[in-house]
Design a protein around this motif. Structure first.
Motif, short mmCIF file in Angstrom:
data_model
loop_
_atom_site.label_atom_id
_atom_site.label_comp_id
_atom_site.label_asym_id
_atom_site.label_seq_id
_atom_site.Cartn_x
_atom_site.Cartn_y
_atom_site.Cartn_z
N GLY A 144 -1.44 -40.79 -8.10
CA GLY A 144 -1.77 -39.69 -8.70
C GLY A 144 -1.55 -38.54 -7.30
N GLU A 145 -1.45 -39.20 -6.21
CA GLU A 145 -1.28 -38.40 -5.11
C GLU A 145 0.13 -38.24 -4.43
OE1 GLU A 145 -4.66 -38.44 -2.73
OE2 GLU A 145 -6.01 -38.02 -4.12
N THR A 146 0.42 -37.48 -3.53
CA THR A 146 1.65 -37.59 -2.71
C THR A 146 1.39 -38.38 -1.74
OG1 THR A 146 2.16 -35.21 -2.93
CG2 THR A 146 3.07 -36.10 -0.92
N VAL A 147 2.68 -39.18 -1.46
CA VAL A 147 2.86 -40.14 -0.57
C VAL A 147 3.31 -39.71 0.63
CG1 VAL A 147 3.67 -42.41 0.24
CG2 VAL A 147 2.66 -42.32 -2.02
N PRO A 148 2.75 -39.48 2.08
CA PRO A 148 3.31 -38.71 2.90
C PRO A 148 4.56 -39.21 3.60
CG PRO A 148 1.13 -39.54 3.72
CD PRO A 148 1.01 -39.84 2.10
N SER A 149 4.38 -40.72 3.82
CA SER A 149 5.55 -41.28 4.34
C SER A 149 5.73 -42.74 3.85
CB SER A 149 5.35 -41.25 5.97
OG SER A 149 4.28 -42.08 6.22
N TRP A 150 6.75 -43.40 4.01
CA TRP A 150 6.97 -44.76 3.69
C TRP A 150 8.47 -45.09 4.42
CZ3 TRP A 150 12.03 -45.16 1.26
CH2 TRP A 150 12.34 -43.86 0.71
N ALA A 151 8.35 -46.44 4.25
CA ALA A 151 9.70 -47.18 4.92
C ALA A 151 10.11 -48.29 3.94
CB ALA A 151 9.49 -47.44 6.59
N LEU A 152 11.36 -48.61 4.24
CA LEU A 152 11.71 -49.87 3.41
C LEU A 152 12.38 -50.91 4.35
CD1 LEU A 152 14.12 -48.37 0.38
CD2 LEU A 152 12.12 -49.98 0.20
N VAL A 153 12.45 -51.99 3.91
CA VAL A 153 13.18 -52.96 4.41
C VAL A 153 14.20 -53.55 3.26
CG1 VAL A 153 11.45 -55.06 4.15
CG2 VAL A 153 13.20 -55.27 6.00
N ALA A 154 15.53 -53.96 3.83
CA ALA A 154 16.22 -54.62 2.83
C ALA A 154 17.23 -55.74 3.56
CB ALA A 154 17.30 -53.50 2.42
N TRP A 155 17.42 -56.64 2.72
CA TRP A 155 18.19 -57.96 3.11
C TRP A 155 19.14 -58.04 2.04
CZ3 TRP A 155 13.19 -57.42 1.37
CH2 TRP A 155 12.85 -58.11 0.03
N LEU A 156 19.92 -59.24 2.60
CA LEU A 156 20.86 -59.94 1.75
C LEU A 156 20.87 -61.53 2.06
CD1 LEU A 156 24.80 -59.14 1.83
CD2 LEU A 156 23.98 -61.48 2.18
N GLU A 157 20.76 -62.22 0.84
CA GLU A 157 20.70 -63.52 1.10
C GLU A 157 21.79 -64.32 0.23
OE1 GLU A 157 16.07 -64.57 0.54
OE2 GLU A 157 16.87 -63.09 -0.97
N ARG A 158 22.49 -65.11 0.74
CA ARG A 158 23.77 -65.75 0.25
C ARG A 158 23.49 -67.02 -0.50
NH1 ARG A 158 28.06 -63.10 2.30
NH2 ARG A 158 27.83 -61.94 4.14
N ALA A 159 24.03 -67.20 -1.76
CA ALA A 159 23.63 -68.37 -2.22
C ALA A 159 24.46 -69.73 -1.87
CB ALA A 159 24.03 -68.40 -3.72
N VAL A 160 23.99 -70.79 -1.54
CA VAL A 160 24.74 -71.90 -1.16
C VAL A 160 25.20 -72.45 -2.41
CG1 VAL A 160 24.29 -74.15 0.08
CG2 VAL A 160 22.76 -71.84 0.59
N GLY A 161 26.38 -72.59 -2.64
CA GLY A 161 26.99 -73.26 -3.88
C GLY A 161 26.82 -72.42 -4.92
N GLU A 162 27.12 -73.15 -5.96
CA GLU A 162 26.75 -72.55 -7.49
C GLU A 162 25.47 -73.44 -7.89
OE1 GLU A 162 28.16 -70.45 -9.81
OE2 GLU A 162 28.86 -69.65 -7.98
N PRO A 163 24.86 -72.64 -8.55
CA PRO A 163 23.49 -73.37 -8.88
C PRO A 163 23.58 -74.39 -10.00
CG PRO A 163 23.65 -71.18 -10.01
CD PRO A 163 24.56 -71.11 -8.72
N VAL A 164 23.14 -75.54 -10.00
CA VAL A 164 23.36 -76.46 -10.88
C VAL A 164 22.41 -76.32 -12.16
CG1 VAL A 164 23.31 -78.95 -11.35
CG2 VAL A 164 24.07 -78.16 -9.15
N THR A 165 21.36 -76.12 -11.73
CA THR A 165 20.09 -75.68 -12.84
C THR A 165 19.24 -74.94 -12.09
OG1 THR A 165 18.66 -77.73 -12.23
CG2 THR A 165 20.26 -77.89 -14.17
N GLY A 166 18.87 -73.65 -12.94
CA GLY A 166 17.71 -72.83 -12.25
C GLY A 166 18.35 -71.99 -11.39
N GLU A 167 17.58 -71.27 -10.46
CA GLU A 167 18.13 -70.38 -9.57
C GLU A 167 18.73 -70.90 -8.40
OE1 GLU A 167 15.78 -67.14 -8.46
OE2 GLU A 167 15.54 -66.31 -10.53
N PRO A 168 19.83 -70.25 -7.80
CA PRO A 168 20.67 -70.62 -6.61
C PRO A 168 19.41 -71.01 -5.64
CG PRO A 168 21.50 -68.92 -7.78
CD PRO A 168 20.22 -68.91 -8.26
N VAL A 169 20.00 -71.82 -4.48
CA VAL A 169 19.54 -72.07 -3.38
C VAL A 169 20.17 -71.13 -2.38
CG1 VAL A 169 19.36 -73.81 -1.33
CG2 VAL A 169 19.10 -74.75 -3.76
#
Lengths: 250, 551
Positions: B198-223
């Motif tokens: 409901g109010e103005t947020v005066p300042s903020w910052a982000l962090v971003a990342w990249l994660e590589r999948a190890v091989g193709e997922p067999v079942t479920g989410e990739p490693v």
């Protein structure tokens, strides 16, 4: 100017990267023997009188997506010769730019010269590296026999130089036999053998490189002031690698 | 965190109640209690009671506190068995008209009546409205004017969280167009930071990342491998209430599957919406869109051929397929697609497909994403995005239709895209298609090792980051073994990194930049050659450029 200064600063401070030079098709077709021409690569090599411009296009490994191009100029007068080249090698993970300058004094039988090369490699992850190399070359010619020696070392490191010695023998008017021996500290000796046979307007080339057990072949065709050369190497594991050169005599 | 309730009568208030959740009520109801004071409040002696509107004056015990304290500004959730909380209701809450009251040591701290109540002892001021499929919440949190109708409003359930956020940023992430995710090209994702408070947020910052999948997922989410940080701009400027700011993330596309994530580095009222992630795939996974018939003969169906290039059977049931309009069709397949096998997806799995190879599995995909057969202004006709059952892109392509011939399919020229995508060419088959069989024009090889290199370039400098090149590959079915070697650009073999005769399966090797004999290879680009061999199909190899960077 600022960028040029940056490049020089980097190339003088970085560890020496692996050498990857763009040959011309004639050298490529003759087993990779590169000490007998290309003054900027071999300052003792004897070059043709007058001025010339050449473009080289090299498919280093088309499967891996690595190729290269080079542009070079050469000029020789009665006592003095000079050459310069710029080249670019690129792959999906990097590009590598180089500039080479060479100068030579010569008589009818003896040549001596110096060359300097600067390279900068930029990788797709933002890393970069550089290298400067100095070369000193000496050559002599007597009748149908010629020999050239090249000493090459990184400009900013105290290491033993790499030595290349090449010889050429004109067996008959139309046949030339060439050999080259490379000695690099920490590596086994590398020798190459090549032959060229001229049947105007085509010159045929064949060669062999013992370090990789690869045969090479090629041909050159002269058309007035223009000369087109194709060279190919059959690597036992990596297959064919082609190189085209187009040269103009000015 | 502090609250400024209007006319607060006690340290603890009933802040939110859900007595009629959507669907089944049992076990999903809850009451939220809030400490609006500036001091810890002991829970011993605290009691929650429910009143039945049909029987005024009768209060039933619902929960009592045993120990511990509630910190200032903290929430206590008392809920049914399905609510994630240690404090559970002794009995279900009744739908209105009914009431709740909170007592401590015999003293009534707070009352909430909802619906048409006549007994003034069951509510404060006026009873709140009776709501269904939603909660009743104090807006803003802790507001207590002594009037239930004024203080409580219908609101989405938020047990243990604020009902109304004052300072809150929500992070959402939009992935790049999967149909143009090609190697060697910059990939761009868009992060939207929206002020939902409901109010103005005066300042903020982000962090971003990249994660590589190890091989193709067999079942479920990739490693996933260790995350790499992505560059983000500095602190963001103020965002007014209900306004938003957009930040671009950029990285170089390389073959494989990655997860891109972004998170706020600035604390706000609700941490649950402070991070977001998306999957981005460059090049296909195990399942490849291999051939497309977008302009069939009259009466014949459009179809898309899928090919399993992996070494494991893949269940296609639950996969979805969408065209450029985004309309998704669900693949209805009950059987697994075997390694190396093809399948034909179409709107009707019983429709006749001319020239289809005998035994090719047919898959129904409905509602079928009608494939365009004329190019748009951007020079392509349509896109096809195939997603697995987790919603992760399995393959995405775009094709052009210029010069296409009715009844003639287009075939994929290469499995993996270049920096300009995948080339599609008309089939040269006499029948016009190669449905269920190997393509007629430079078709993808039946054997494919799925070579995956990461990180590339790598820098073996001992800093614990990108020190080794991981070589992951799958020796295909039918192959008897493999060999991996590293060559310099001069053609000399500098490192033989692995070889075996163990047959098909996954392989994982690491290369630290060393040469045979132990020396360290210098900075430069090398060629990694991965060769596999089979008795029936001879030797095959793939080669990739590898960047090695030393300080």
């Amino acid at each position: 100017m600022k960028r040029a200064a940056c490049i020089v600063a980097v190339v003088l401070s970085g560890a020496a990267p692996v050498r990857a030079l763009v040959p011309n098709a004639t050298a490529w077709a003759q087993g990779g023997i590169d000490a007998l021409d290309r003054l900027e690569r071999s300052p003792g090599a004897r070059v043709a009188l007058g001025a010339s411009v050449g473009i080289d296009s090299w498919q280093i490994d088309p499967v891996a997506g690595i190729d290269a191009v080079a542009l070079r100029v050469t000029r020789r007068t009665a006592r003095f010769a000079m050459a310069a080249s710029v080249d670019r090698i690129q792959s999906p993970v990097h590009h590598d730019r180089g500039i080479t300058l060479g100068a030579q004094l010569h008589t009818h039988t003896v040549t001596a010269g110096l060359a300097l090369e600067a390279r900068r490699l930029e990788f797709t992850n933002g890393d970069h590296a550089g290298d400067t190399r100095a070369r000193a070359g000496f050559g002599m010619q007597s009748g149908s026999f010629a020999a050239v020696a090249v000493l090459e070392a990184p400009a900013n490191q105290r290491v033993a130089p790499q030595v290349r010695i090449a010889t050429e023998w004109r067996a008959a008017g139309a046949v030339r036999i060439q050999t080259q021996l490379d000695r690099e500290p920490g590596s086994p000796s590398r020798w190459r053998l090549a032959a060229a046979w001229r049947t105007d307007p085509i010159t045929w080339f064949g060669g062999y490189d013992n370090a990789i057990d690869a045969a090479t072949l090629g041909l050159a065709c002269g058309l007035g002031r223009c000369r087109i050369v194709w060279g190919a190497r059959a690597h036992p594991d990596l297959g064919w690698s082609h190189l085209w050169t187009c040269e103009w005599r000015l | 965190m502090s609250f400024a309730p209007v006319a607060a009568l006690a340290a603890l208030v009933l802040n939110e109640v859900l007595y009629d959740p959507p669907g089944v009520d049992a076990g999903r109801e809850f009451v939220e209690i809030l400490n609006v004071s500036n001091a810890d409040v002991p829970l011993a002696g605290l009691e929650l009671e429910t009143g039945d509107g049909a029987h005024p004056g009768v209060w039933r015990h619902s929960w009592s506190g045993t120990g511990g304290v509630l910190a200032p500004g903290a929430f206590l959730v008392v809920g049914g068995d399905s609510i994630h909380t240690p404090e559970h209701l002794a009995a279900d809450l009744q739908n209105g008209p009914d009431a709740l009251r909170l007592r401590q040591d015999g003293e009534v701290l707070d009352r909430l009546g909802y619906g048409a109540l006549n007994d003034a002892a069951m509510f404060e001021g006026r009873p709140a409205q009776d709501v269904a499929n939603a909660g009743l919440a104090r807006l803003p949190d802790g507001r207590d004017t002594g009037d239930n109708l004024a203080d409580f409003s219908p609101a989405p359930p938020s047990p243990g969280r604020r009902n109304q956020l004052l300072h809150n940023l929500r992070v959402t992430l939009v992935a790049p167009d999967p149909a143009t995710a090609w190697p060697g090209r910059a990939q761009r994702a868009r992060v939207t930071v929206r002020n939902t408070g409901g109010e103005t947020v005066p300042s903020w910052a982000l962090v971003a990342w990249l994660e590589r999948a190890v091989g193709e997922p067999v079942t479920g989410e990739p490693v996933l491998a260790v995350a790499e940080t992505l560059a983000t701009p500095g602190p963001g400027e103020a965002i007014a209430a209900h306004d938003s700011s957009v930040v671009g993330l950029e990285w170089l596309g390389s073959l494989g599957l990655v997860r891109i994530g972004a998170a706020l580095r600035t604390a706000d009222d609700d941490s649950l919406d402070d991070r977001a992630s998306v999957w981005v795939r460059v090049g296909p996974g195990d399942i490849v869109i291999n051939e497309i018939l977008y302009a069939p003969q009259s009466g014949a169906p459009e179809w898309i051929e899928l090919w399993n290039r992996g070494t494991r059977p893949v269940r296609l049931g639950g996969f979805t397929m969408a065209d450029a309009s985004g309309r998704r069709a669900t693949l209805r397949a009950r059987v697994d697609l075997a390694p190396g096998a093809y399948a034909i997806a179409s709107a009707d799995s019983t429709a006749v497909v001319a020239g289809i190879a005998f035994g090719t599995p047919r898959i129904e995909a409905t509602p079928w994403p009608s494939l365009n057969d004329s190019d748009n202004d951007a020079g392509y006709a349509d896109t096809v995005v195939l997603r697995d059952s987790l919603g992760i892109v399995a393959d995405a392509i775009r094709y052009a239709a210029a010069g296409g011939e009715r009844g003639r399919s287009i075939e994929r020229q290469s499995v993996e895209p270049t920096a300009r995508g995948v080339a599609w060419v008309p089939s040269t088959s006499q029948s016009g298609t190669t449905a269920g069989a190997k393509n007629s024009v430079n078709g993808p090889p039946r054997l494919d090792p799925r070579l995956n290199l990461a990180p590339n370039p790598f820098s073996p400098n001992g800093d614990g980051h990108d020190d080794q090149l991981w070589i992951r590959a799958e020796v295909p079915l039918g192959a008897s073994g493999f060999r991996a070697e590293v060559f310099d650009l001069d053609g000399r073999c500098r490192r033989r990194r692995g070889a075996d005769e163990l047959g098909p399966g996954s392989r994982e090797l690491a290369w630290d930049g060393g040469a045979d004999g132990g020396a360290s290879l210098p900075t430069g680009v090398y060629v990694l050659r991965f060769e596999w061999y089979s008795k029936s199909e001879g030797r095959h190899q793939v080669r990739r450029a590898v960047g090695l960077v030393r300080p």
